[in-house]
Scaffold this active site. Structure first.
Site, PDB file in Angstrom:
ATOM      1  CE  LYS A  77      -3.949   1.912   2.573  1.00 32.74           C
ATOM      2  NZ  LYS A  77      -4.878   1.681   3.709  1.00 32.74           N
ATOM      3  CB  SER A 152      -8.176   3.378   2.614  1.00 38.12           C
ATOM      4  OG  SER A 152      -7.382   2.806   3.626  1.00 38.12           O
ATOM      5  CB  SER A 176      -8.377   0.362   5.426  1.00 35.51           C
ATOM      6  OG  SER A 176      -9.168   1.503   5.304  1.00 35.51           O
TER       7      SER A 176
HETATM    8  N1  GLN Z   1     -13.332   3.680   6.451  1.00 36.31           N
HETATM    9  C1  GLN Z   1     -12.536   4.037   7.572  1.00 36.31           C
HETATM   10  C2  GLN Z   1     -12.133   5.479   7.491  1.00 36.31           C
HETATM   11  O1  GLN Z   1     -12.345   6.082   6.478  1.00 36.31           O
HETATM   12  C3  GLN Z   1     -11.349   3.123   7.686  1.00 36.31           C
HETATM   13  C4  GLN Z   1     -10.123   3.619   7.067  1.00 36.31           C
HETATM   14  C5  GLN Z   1      -8.919   2.758   7.350  1.00 36.31           C
HETATM   15  O2  GLN Z   1      -8.994   1.712   7.977  1.00 36.31           O
HETATM   16  N2  GLN Z   1      -7.769   3.255   6.915  1.00 36.31           N
HETATM   17  O3  GLN Z   1     -11.603   6.027   8.403  1.00 36.31           O
END
Ligand code: GLN
Length: 476
Positions: A77, A152, A176
């Site tokens: 990532k 994400s 994410s």
């Molecule tokens: N959807 C969550 C957020 O937007 C999780 C994001 C993540 O785990 N990086 O904060």
């Protein structure tokens, strides 16, 4: 590549059946063929990967041990630093930011023979659940290109699903790793907070962030976890070394384990096919000797709110460093210092990131701190106490990962709705627990569904065992 597990591949590489360079070339060909469509990668590490493949092969041919991931292509990532490659975090702010050193997880992967194939697309600064907030365009779901891959860590999921790599790393602050794994029919694990070093991971919400592995199988994920975990003096929140061999216990089954299913998670807006998958997964666990019971977990209705307040507060502090002076992008359009800060901020960050920083600053500002931030911290504590109480009696908690089994790329989903959809995943981050998403069942359109298994801190061995069992019985 699409049939082989990591362990099988490593075995075939060792026996000479597969040449490492051929495997890497196969990945690169897949990327060249498919990534125009899927957009899983932000940058590639082509030449280095081929060079490394040749070097590893030479060492292997000379009789050396090249490690338990010897020759395996891994995607990373783009918020995890790999020395010499760009780390953009999916943002214009870091468009030209070259990583000056490698994250601890990268060093560990490389020490064990892995080959970094490229950096994957993501929601800007890991804020989102769709990969649509990336400055570098949206990523498509490998199962059906009309759908989002989730986020994400969407690029890390799509890269595996399209055979552009074999395993990948994502980061999980509120789901994410698990949510894209669920949407793409893959396995994704958020380890216990502190299990994996965050050194070299660009911080979003430091008290939630954890790097986690994604793969096609539970075994691949367990193996990758074994490589990346461990204490690191460069991360003060990383925990003592647990020398565990998760692979050897994967097939131990679930006999005698106690599994709780929170009633509160069967909300009205939970899709029927997902409800069914969770119930079927519970049956499989029961048929194999687990004791499954419904439980009540209080305060879950506040979990998402507490998560977003704390996450935004920490993000506003963490992202303050991107001011046009220390790192990355600087606006060319200013006459005073104040204007430089302002315009850098407006031009460098996308809308979602600016919104969250503003929200974070708001909840931390005097007058609102007690009312929002402090209260959210108290709620976090209460939720943790609830779960700790359950973990005195139960080994695992089974739940959905997502409320819906797919979101179309063309759907313009309201951001508050997307936040509320994080209901099932954020508790693991609020409490620091490990949780895995494993494919179990499909919806009527053939899109995969994931179920989540969460356990108490450092119970990765147990959740992997349960996930392994569900994987064997998926589709029954
Ligand atoms: N959807 C969550 C957020 O937007 C999780 C994001 C993540 O785990 N990086 O904060």
């Amino acid at each position: 590549m699409n049939r082989r597990t990591v362990l099988e591949t490593v075995k075939d590489i060792k026996s000479g059946k597969i040449r490492i360079k051929d495997l890497i070339q196969e990945c690169i060909e897949n990327i060249e063929k498919k990534d125009n469509t899927y957009n899983a990668f932000i940058s590639l590490n082509k030449e280095n990967a081929i060079d490394r493949a040749e070097k590893l092969q030479a060492r292997l041919d000379a009789g050396e041990d090249i490690g338990i991931l010897g020759g395996i292509p891994v995607a990373i990532k783009d918020n995890i630093l790999v020395e010499g490659l760009k780390t953009t975090c999916g943002s214009k702010m870091l468009e030209n930011y070259m990583a000056p050193y490698s994250a601890t997880v990268i060093n560990k992967l490389e020490e064990n023979g892995a080959i970094i194939i490229g950096k994957t697309n993501m929601d800007e600064f890991a804020m989102g659940s769709t990969t649509k907030t990336s400055y570098y365009g949206e990523t498509k779901n490998p199962v059906n290109i009309e759908y989002i891959p989730g986020g994400s860590s969407g690029g890390s999921a799509t890269a595996i699903g399209t055979d552009m790599c074999m395993v990948s790393l994502g980061s999980d602050t509120g789901g994410s790793v698990r949510q894209p794994a669920a949407f793409c029919g893959l396995v994704g694990l958020k380890p216990t907070y502190g299990m994996v070093s965050r050194y070299g991971l660009v911080a979003y919400a430091s008290s939630f962030d954890q790097i986690g592995p994604m793969g096609k199988t539970v075994e691949d994920v367990a193996l990758t976890l074994q490589v990346i975990m461990g204490c690191d003096s460069k991360d003060s929140t990383s925990q003592f070394n647990l020398e565990k061999d998760y692979l050897s216990t994967l097939s131990k089954g679930v006999k005698g384990l106690k599994v709780g299913i929170p009633r509160e998670f069967f909300t009205e807006d939970l899709e029927d096919s997902i409800k069914e998958s969770v119930i079927n997964a519970a049956k499989v666990l029961e048929d194999n000797g687990a004791i499954v019971e419904e439980i009540n977990v209080g305060n879950t209705e506040y979990a998402v709110m507490a998560y977003y307040i704390i996450a935004c507060a920490q993000a506003s502090s963490n992202l303050a460093r991107f001011d046009g002076v220390k790192y990355g992008y600087r606006s060319m359009n200013y006459e005073s210092l104040g204007e430089m800060y302002d315009n850098t901020w407006k031009e460098g960050f996308g809308e979602e990131v600016r919104k969250r920083i503003s929200l974070g600053e708001y909840v931390l500002s005097s007058g609102f701190y007690e009312e929002h931030y402090l209260k959210a911290l108290k709620v976090r504590r209460l939720i943790w106490e609830e779960y700790e109480k359950h973990f005195e009696k139960y080994d695992l908690i089974l739940s959905p990962v997502t409320k819906v089994s797919g979101i179309k790329l063309s759907d313009d989903v309201d951001s508050v709705k997307l936040y509320m959809d994080d209901l099932y995943t954020v508790s693991a981050n609020l409490c620091g627990y490990p949780a895995i998403s494993v494919p179990f069942g499909k919806n009527e359109c053939g899109l995969p569904i994931g179920v989540q298994i969460m356990g108490k801190s450092f119970s990765e061995e147990t959740i992997l065992r349960a996930a392994f069992l569900l994987e064997q019985r998926n589709g029954d």
